[in-house]
Design a protein around this motif. Structure first.
Motif: not given
Length: 55
Positions: A44-55
């Protein structure tokens, strides 16, 4: 299928282990559970998938 030691006993048939589990708890099982929780937290700490979805 049970694994057997060099004397032909099944792994679960070791009286000293059963006594230790009664006295101290099942430390290997506790460690496995703690490791699993830690791995989930690290994922969970290194999951950056939510940042990619916001772009």
């Amino acid at each position: 299928m049970n694994q057997h030691d060099h004397m032909g006993r099944a792994a679960g048939d070791v009286p000293i282990y059963a006594t230790l589990v009664q006295e101290r708890g099942d430390v290997p099982a506790d460690v496995r559970q703690a490791a699993a929780r830690l791995l989930e937290e690290a994922d969970r700490a290194v999951d950056f998938s939510s940042l990619r979805a916001a772009i």
